[in-house]
Design a protein around this motif. Structure first.
Motif, short mmCIF file in Angstrom:
data_model
loop_
_atom_site.label_atom_id
_atom_site.label_comp_id
_atom_site.label_asym_id
_atom_site.label_seq_id
_atom_site.Cartn_x
_atom_site.Cartn_y
_atom_site.Cartn_z
N ASN A 31 0.83 -1.21 0.00
CA ASN A 31 0.00 0.00 0.00
C ASN A 31 0.86 1.26 0.00
N ILE A 32 1.93 1.25 0.79
CA ILE A 32 2.82 2.41 0.83
C ILE A 32 3.57 2.54 -0.48
N LYS A 34 2.59 1.60 -3.43
CA LYS A 34 1.65 2.13 -4.44
C LYS A 34 1.49 3.64 -4.27
N LYS A 35 1.37 4.06 -3.05
CA LYS A 35 1.19 5.48 -2.74
C LYS A 35 2.35 6.31 -3.27
N ASN A 37 4.28 5.33 -5.74
CA ASN A 37 4.51 4.93 -7.13
C ASN A 37 5.85 4.20 -7.30
N ALA A 109 4.70 8.76 4.47
CA ALA A 109 3.70 7.98 3.73
C ALA A 109 3.15 6.82 4.56
N TYR A 113 0.22 2.53 8.95
CA TYR A 113 0.67 1.23 8.47
C TYR A 113 1.83 0.73 9.32
#
Length: 415
Positions: A31-32, A34-35, A37, A109, A113
């Motif tokens: 998830n991080i 993806k955030k 990129n 970011a 999490y």
């Protein structure tokens, strides 16, 4: 204090305290990533797993690619002396300010999490690689494969150097379960280069399930050692009279095989020179000759068996002494067994970490009649020095930390 003002050393202390709060999975790190990129970098990726030889395979692959003119990022673990050893870009280490920026970005970011130490550093590496738009990135698996942080990347080529018994509390107690975990880096319709021919069925099962194309040593590619050279044969090329490397030859061969399966353009004229250049600290590294002092990070039975083979090839005129320290989660008996009949006296130390095997654990596995036990590598070395002759051999091994402690001691002696 706001982490924006953290120094490099403060960040490292922060990272070392990170613990995974939930069950091990790749959801949070993905998830991080993806955030930020980080999952769609344009580089060609190699992911390298296996029980032993990952670091030397990475180093050899990096050298081949750099010498052929590619821009290359390299992520390895663990480090020996300095955290900065973990990430290299075009063969060079990065400065502290680059790390500080990356650390702060990942931390910002992260929010709620949960990340482990290794997951945080893996994201850091990918963030830094993104800044350079590299041609190729090489990722060394930290532990296993399936649940390793590096497995968030869909690599173009995966490599498994070998499959031995290690980290059994995490990966399973036998080669069948360990192979299955390591095969977690396989990808659909992508090549996996395998450096061992004696493969558990679980690896074939995972390859079939993932539709991965296996390229296995002595089936799809071959190497053979002669007296003072070796040969390499592959569907795309045949090479003869290659120089004997300073690192284990099987690791050079698998790096070469993966390189040719990648179809990246390679300057074949430089291969022999590249092979001769690579050497890593702590991999059968001889740091003095009178007496001979050998450093090796062998920390499982597979690695210590290879170490024993290397010692058998030496012209030994004196006695062999071992300075040995190991973590408590290791199978100590299996590590020392290949060397038990070769070592005259064992100088055994606990290590400066709560992960260290205790004196009682060490005593259970080492013969008391030829073993001495110490509170530190420093004390073990100081005591051993009193009995050494110029013809003797000192073998320093058992873990990365054992070797790192010894290097620090020797560096202080030189000063």
């Amino acid at each position: 204090m706001c982490k924006k003002n953290f120094s490099f050393s403060m960040w490292i202390k922060y990272l070392e305290k990170l613990e995974k709060k939930n069950q091990i999975n790749l959801i949070d790190i993905k998830n991080i990533a993806k955030k930020l990129n980080l999952l769609n970098l344009k580089s060609f990726f190699f992911t390298i797993g296996g029980t032993n030889g990952k670091g030397t395979t990475c180093a050899m692959l990096e050298r081949f690619l750099l010498d052929s003119g590619y821009t290359v990022g390299l992520y390895t673990s663990p480090h020996l002396l300095n955290f900065k050893e973990r990430i290299k870009i075009n063969g060079l280490y990065l400065n502290e300010m680059q790390y500080i920026e990356a650390f702060y970005t990942i931390h910002s970011a992260k929010f709620n999490y949960s990340l482990s130490y290794f997951e945080f550093i893996t994201l850091t590496a990918l963030f830094l690689f993104k800044q350079y738009s590299l041609d190729v990135v090489i990722l060394e698996v930290g532990l296993g494969g399936r649940l390793d942080a590096t497995n968030i990347i869909d690599s173009n080529i995966s490599i498994i150097t070998n499959i031995g018994i290690d980290h059994t509390s995490v990966l399973g107690i036998n080669r069948f379960s360990i192979a299955r975990e390591k095969a977690g880096i396989f990808r659909k319709n992508k090549i996996a280069v395998i450096g061992e021919k004696n493969l558990p069925n679980s690896l074939y099962q995972e390859a079939q399930k993932n539709q991965t194309i296996l390229k296995i040593i002595h089936q799809d590619w071959h190497w053979k050692e002669w007296n003072n050279s070796w040969s390499f044969t592959h569907p795309n090329i045949k090479l003869y009279n290659l120089p004997i490397p300073k690192i284990p030859l099987p690791n050079v061969a698998i790096a070469l095989s993966a390189l040719f399966y990648s179809n990246l353009k390679v300057n074949k004229a430089i291969l022999s020179n590249s092979i001769s250049e690579v050497q890593l600290q702590g991999r059968f590294q001889i740091i003095s000759y009178s007496p001979i002092v050998i450093l090796d990070v062998a920390h499982n039975s597979h690695a210590s068996s290879y170490l024993a083979q290397k010692i058998n090839q030496m012209d030994i005129q004196g006695k062999i002494y071992a300075i040995f320290g190991v973590f408590k989660d290791k199978d100590i008996l299996s590590i020392i067994s290949p060397l038990k009949d070769k070592v005259y006296y064992w100088y055994v130390s606990i290590l400066p970490t709560d992960r260290s095997a205790t004196i009682n654990q060490l005593k259970k596995n080492l013969p008391n009649q030829n073993a001495f036990f110490f509170s530190s590598v420093y004390h073990a070395w100081n005591d051993l020095k009193k009995t050494l002759t110029k013809k003797d051999i000192v073998l320093v091994f058992g873990s990365f930390m054992t070797v790192a402690e010894f290097i620090s001691i020797k560096n202080k002696e030189i000063k």
